[in-house]
Design an enzyme around this catalytic site. Structure first.
Site, short mmCIF file in Angstrom:
data_model
loop_
_atom_site.label_atom_id
_atom_site.label_comp_id
_atom_site.label_asym_id
_atom_site.label_seq_id
_atom_site.Cartn_x
_atom_site.Cartn_y
_atom_site.Cartn_z
N ASP A 1 0.84 -1.21 0.00
CA ASP A 1 0.00 0.00 0.00
C ASP A 1 0.87 1.26 0.00
O ASP A 1 1.99 1.26 0.52
CB ASP A 1 -0.91 -0.02 1.24
CG ASP A 1 -2.09 0.94 1.08
OD1 ASP A 1 -2.33 1.42 -0.04
OD2 ASP A 1 -2.77 1.19 2.09
N ASN B 1 -10.89 -2.17 -5.45
CA ASN B 1 -10.11 -1.19 -6.22
C ASN B 1 -10.74 -0.84 -7.58
O ASN B 1 -10.32 0.11 -8.24
CB ASN B 1 -8.66 -1.66 -6.42
CG ASN B 1 -7.84 -1.66 -5.13
OD1 ASN B 1 -6.96 -2.50 -4.93
ND2 ASN B 1 -8.11 -0.72 -4.22
N SER C 1 -7.92 -4.85 4.84
CA SER C 1 -8.57 -4.49 3.58
C SER C 1 -8.95 -5.73 2.75
O SER C 1 -8.71 -5.77 1.54
CB SER C 1 -7.68 -3.54 2.76
OG SER C 1 -7.45 -2.35 3.47
#
Ligand code: IPE
Ligand code: IPE
Ligand code: MG
Length: 242
Positions: free
Chosen positions: A28, A76, A197
């Site tokens: 990330d 995403n 996540s």
């Protein structure tokens, strides 16, 4: 002190006989890395992919057996299409240009997630490199693209329903996307966010978690070694006593 001698110093503290069997990395911070440099986010994804290449080599040099990298989550897809394209372009380029490195190093490529929604040529590239590396046995490199931990669990549950009988935890393990892959013992997330996540939720039941503020494109071999040293100081009890 030179970078080289500094790295050697860290390596001396690392016990190469007690490395994690499976390390999972949530890569990330690509966007913030680019924004802080006044660059478009796509540059961050390109730099992130360059770093992925380097860290794969570092892990292979260390003798790590299994590595999973979270490159694109099912969530995403909410991002602008040009950003999504830039992520896929980087992965596409990697698969085209670096498959020989995987073969030379005995690295087998595997995929976790749902290939269906990805561009056809990217799916083809994955299938080609997975076929080319299927007999490699030094390390398994597992890329998570269009991946959701919850969806993987639901996929497995649906397989169980199709099989039509009640199952145990051990049976369920075998219905996951990659039944032969051991659960990650160590998870690193870069960029300072302290959450999963939706990454490998089922498999992370007893993983050791490590969060660092370093943004993924800036995460070096030295950072990796520091994280691994931290892992080696953890006491894993799995619910038992010391
Ligand atoms: C990680 O970097 C890559 C993906 C999620 C695809 P980000 O793009 O999330 O970067 P930040 O978190 O916005 O900095
Ligand atoms: C997690 O990063 C997914 C990947 C690294 C591929 P995100 O940037 O998508 O996660 P959130 O939105 O901060 O939770
Ligand atoms: Mg992010």
């Amino acid at each position: 002190m030179s970078v080289k001698s500094n790295e050697t110093k860290i390596l001396r503290k690392l016990d190469l006989t007690r490395l994690p069997n499976h390390i999972a990395i949530i890569m990330d911070g690509n966007g913030r890395w680019a924004t802080r440099r006044g660059l478009p986010r796509s540059y961050g994804h390109k730099a992130g992919c360059e770093n992925l290449k380097k860290i794969i080599i570092n892990l292979s040099d260390l003798g790590i057996k299994n590595a999973s990298f979270f490159a694109f989550s099912t969530e995403n897809w909410k991002r602008p299409q040009d950003e999504i394209d830039s992520i896929f372009n980087s992965v596409r380029e990697y698969l085209h240009e670096d498959s020989h490195v995987l073969i030379e190093r005995g690295i087998k490529l595997t995929y976790i997630g749902d290939l269906k929604r990805l561009p056809t040529d990217l799916v083809d590239a994955f299938k080609r490199v997975m076929e080319e590396t299927k007999d490699c046995n030094k390390m398994t490199l597992n890329l998570a693209i269009n991946y959701s931990g919850r969806e993987e669990i639901v996929r497995a549950a649906n397989k169980a329903i199709t099989n039509g009988k009640q199952i145990t935890v051990e049976d369920f393990d075998k219905l996951l996307d990659l039944p032969e892959m051991p659960a990650p013992d160590f998870v690193i997330r870069t960029s300072g966010e302290q959450r999963l996540s939706n990454f490998m939720l089922y498999q992370m039941a007893y993983s050791e978690l490590f969060f660092t503020k370093v943004l993924w494109p800036s995460f070096t071999n030295k950072d990796l070694q520091k994280a691994l040293i931290n892992f080696q100081h953890r006491e894993r009890r799995f619910g038992g006593l010391k």
